[in-house]
Design a protein around this motif. Structure first.
Motif, short mmCIF file in Angstrom:
data_model
loop_
_atom_site.label_atom_id
_atom_site.label_comp_id
_atom_site.label_asym_id
_atom_site.label_seq_id
_atom_site.Cartn_x
_atom_site.Cartn_y
_atom_site.Cartn_z
N ALA A 1 114.59 -2.48 38.12
CA ALA A 1 115.64 -1.47 38.05
C ALA A 1 117.00 -2.16 37.86
CB ALA A 1 115.65 -0.62 39.32
N SER A 2 117.25 -3.19 38.67
CA SER A 2 118.52 -3.90 38.55
C SER A 2 118.64 -4.56 37.18
CB SER A 2 118.63 -4.98 39.64
OG SER A 2 118.73 -4.37 40.91
N SER A 3 117.57 -5.17 36.72
CA SER A 3 117.60 -5.84 35.42
C SER A 3 117.85 -4.85 34.31
CB SER A 3 116.25 -6.53 35.16
OG SER A 3 115.94 -7.41 36.21
N ARG B 1 119.40 -2.05 34.43
CA ARG B 1 120.78 -1.59 34.47
C ARG B 1 121.74 -2.63 33.93
NH1 ARG B 1 120.72 2.82 37.93
NH2 ARG B 1 120.62 4.57 36.53
N LEU B 2 121.50 -3.87 34.33
CA LEU B 2 122.43 -4.94 33.93
C LEU B 2 122.29 -5.30 32.45
CD1 LEU B 2 124.56 -6.97 34.88
CD2 LEU B 2 122.70 -8.58 35.31
N VAL C 1 112.29 -2.84 42.24
CA VAL C 1 113.71 -3.02 42.54
C VAL C 1 114.34 -4.00 41.56
CG1 VAL C 1 115.35 -3.92 44.24
CG2 VAL C 1 113.44 -2.48 45.00
N ARG D 1 112.55 5.60 41.80
CA ARG D 1 113.46 5.79 42.93
C ARG D 1 114.80 5.09 42.70
NH1 ARG D 1 112.67 3.74 49.12
NH2 ARG D 1 114.79 4.17 49.79
N TYR D 2 114.74 3.88 42.15
CA TYR D 2 115.96 3.08 42.06
C TYR D 2 116.69 3.22 40.73
CZ TYR D 2 114.35 1.12 46.42
OH TYR D 2 113.95 0.98 47.71
N ALA D 3 116.00 3.66 39.72
CA ALA D 3 116.66 3.83 38.41
C ALA D 3 115.98 4.98 37.69
CB ALA D 3 116.59 2.55 37.59
N PRO D 4 116.14 6.18 38.22
CA PRO D 4 115.39 7.32 37.68
C PRO D 4 115.68 7.55 36.21
CG PRO D 4 117.15 8.06 39.15
CD PRO D 4 117.04 6.58 39.32
#
Lengths: 401, 401
Positions: free
Chosen positions: A320-322, A324-325, A317, A354-357
């Motif tokens: 994935a956030s990192s 994207r940012l 998780v 799942r969170y950043a396919p």
DNA sequence: CCATATAGTTCAGATTGAAAACTAATTGGA
DNA sequence: TCCAATTAGTTTTCAATCTGAACTATATGG
């Protein structure tokens, strides 16, 4: 006129080209380029390279290493390399151990030593005293090998102010606003000793002496979960110098409270302590607990397997956030995560998908190969890099001396 | 020698100093500095500044604007400013409207025009045709005001490849891999037209023509939730150029699926559509729905209040994570979030305090004051900036012409 | 009208890389 | 054995560009 950028002077051109040539020699590494090859590689003329190399050789940063023969015709070139007679000491204070190493300008780890030391809660002066013993060992080794020590780098697991030799906070050591005197560890070293953050140093070590990718996020799973962001072959530090705090990314808004005062941080799910606890590993030293956990995983014990699986999921998780940012395309796992990689990776990859396919190619999720010396190499490397980036200042100093 | 950095040439010094002087004039803005003041401000000698300014004046980038009198004794200086006779056109394609503006080199918005246009699903060629009408309007205005158009910037709500004039994907427009021909909008403009991302341009607009802080995260709440990261007065784009995707940070691991293929993304909680839906705002045009939502909020209708509160809470989670990872100390709210700021801020601040206590000073959470022109100004500003950063290239071109 | 002060220009001097001619060192073939 | 060919590295001349100091230009105030 709020920002006063420095004006360009005629002499700046030489500063830059000195650095360019030195950097070219460093990059070429074992190939030991000749002046002519450097000229071709840098775009400078042979005349300019000759003049620049003369200065670098005179300062002792670069040495000529015999003739260079390609098997073809023509006069052979003089091979050049970063002097193996100049070194920088890398040092590391961590929660459970102290380590030192001697790195020559070419990046070779010439000597290495580490001792266990329960540093948590110990007074900084006491720790520095113990580290001093290791430093003395390095100095003796350097003298025996006829290597001049130019400076040192000291990595600590906390937030540092390198300018003022200050550890602003190192929660896992129970240090807060401690003024170290790292320079005393290597008296006489012209470049002094530079403080740095452990995760950042490990990331830089990975950059310079590991994979060599120009862009990646290094994840350091020591007692805390730290991170180092490398973008364009540079460390991203953020405006205040504290970037990369991966451990305190929120991975669940209803998660438990964290030591940082926040809630739902990655560290509460994937920190060493959190994993040991979830896995039901009994108390003990870090080494013992790690052994037990690995054994439980090997035995496919459900509680341990689930604990590491959950850690991997939440790490996914955060990554994935990192990604994207910050537009991160590669991840290197270090520290505890490297040790657990075999069991961690499947859950991590599933979570990422799942969170950043499609954002992060599974092949770009790698494990650090430097093990414990990565931090050391990075700490020393920062000093070596500073010389490579501004050799002119070093030349000046060595001419005066 | 994997990276071939360019060697320093003697002429580089002048390139740099031309930029330094031009930048100093730009920063000083309305004060219209004299050569002597520039010399003091830059650290160059008066002789050097005179020579540099001569080139800049000759190219038309800088003009002398009468005498400068301080009320004291001595010869008065010649005031200098970025020419108000040179301009750049800022253009924006968004989901519901098209906008253009004429920005002179000094950063003044000299003319501005916008039309509603339902661009979602429309063919790029059709949209460009409509935009062409607005561009013609700007050209007429520029001619009337005797302003030479140097180039243009075109912002779109999607991922772009500026080198190849390609919109890689703009999901909210239903565009995918579209080749625009922006240059055709401003034929004859020597610098052409530069494509850029809407959120990034808005962030840059805020940097150059708004708050002027050097480090902040701009949050753009248009149909999607976008972001632009400004660090050290520069846009952070990441290695692949797609950084700042705040909308797809994971704020709840069990959250609903997102259009990006992931799950629990901020956009599913705080995107325009998500807020309207949660607030129970009936379907309609963006303007209508916004009016209805604002009315409901003013009437303290519980469903609307709760919807905005939730959006604020999750935005807080995303900002807490972002601040930790990138060391961000200030946030500027734009777009939809600026409109809703009054109702959004309390929940956002509470959330920030819960997930990252003390990290972000509430005073550093501000609302953009540029409104709809921020994106325009940023799009044009990128072209202006490129001239300020490398005036030498511009000089060369203008000497040939 | 001149002393003073500030703005801006001119010119000699220093640094530095480019370009081209030169010297140095090696191989291979006559 | 010796010389042509080839490649490495140095020397020399030249142009770009900044600094520093001397100089000119233009204002104010007594």
């Amino acid at each position: 006129m709020n920002e006063a950028a420095a004006p360009g002077r005629v002499g700046d051109v030489r500063r830059r080209n000195l650095s360019l040539v030195l950097d070219s020699i460093a990059r070429t590494g074992d190939a030991k380029p000749s002046r002519a090859q450097l000229a071709a590689g840098t775009g400078l003329t042979k005349a300019a390279v000759s003049s620049l190399v003369a200065d670098l050789v005179e300062s002792g940063l670069v040495s000529e290493v015999g003739l260079y023969r390609d098997g073809e015709r023509g006069r052979p070139g003089q091979g050049l390399e970063l002097s193996s007679r100049r070194g920088v000491v890398g040092m590391e204070i961590n929660v459970d151990y102290l380590a030192v190493g001697l790195v020559d300008l070419g990046g070779n780890l010439r000597f290495h030593s580490a001792v266990e030391s329960r540093n948590r809660g110990l007074a900084p002066a006491k720790v520095m005293e113990r580290l001093g013993l290791l430093a003395a060992e390095v100095k003796a080794e350097a003298a025996a090998a006829n290597i001049a020590i130019l400076g040192g780098g000291l990595a600590v697991p906390g937030l540092v102010d390198a300018q003022r030799n200050l550890v602003l906070s190192a929660p896992n050591l129970h240090w807060e606003q401690e003024e170290l005197n790292p320079r005393a560890l290597l008296e006489g070293a012209p470049l002094g000793v530079r403080l740095s953050n452990e995760a950042n140093s490990a990331a830089l070590g990975e950059l310079w002496y590991g994979t060599g990718q120009p862009d990646f996020l290094y994840v350091s799973g020591e007692v805390g979960v730290g991170g180092g962001v490398i973008i364009g072959s540079e460390l991203y530090t953020g405006p205040g110098g504290t970037a990369g705090e991966l451990g305190h990314i929120v991975v669940h808004p209803d998660g438990p409270g964290c030591s940082c005062g926040g809630a739902g941080c990655l560290e509460t799910f994937a920190g060493q302590e959190a994993i040991f606890e979830a896995a039901g590993t009994p108390q003990g030293s870090l080494g013992e607990r790690t052994e037990l956990l690995l054994a439980a995983l090997a035995a496919q014990e459900p509680q341990a397997t689930q604990a590491v699986h959950d850690a991997g999921r939440y790490l996914g998780v955060a990554l994935a956030s990192s990604a994207r940012l910050m537009d991160i395309e590669a991840v290197v796992l270090g520290g505890h995560f490297a040790v657990l990689a075999e069991w961690l990776k499947p859950a991590l990859l599933t979570s990422l998908e799942r969170y950043a396919p499609g954002l992060l190619d599974p092949g770009n999720l790698t494990v650090s190969t430097l093990e414990h010396s990565g931090t050391l190499l990075g700490a020393a490397g920062q000093v070596i890099r500073s010389v490579i980036e501004s050799p002119f200042e070093f030349l000046l100093a060595s001419k005066l001396a």
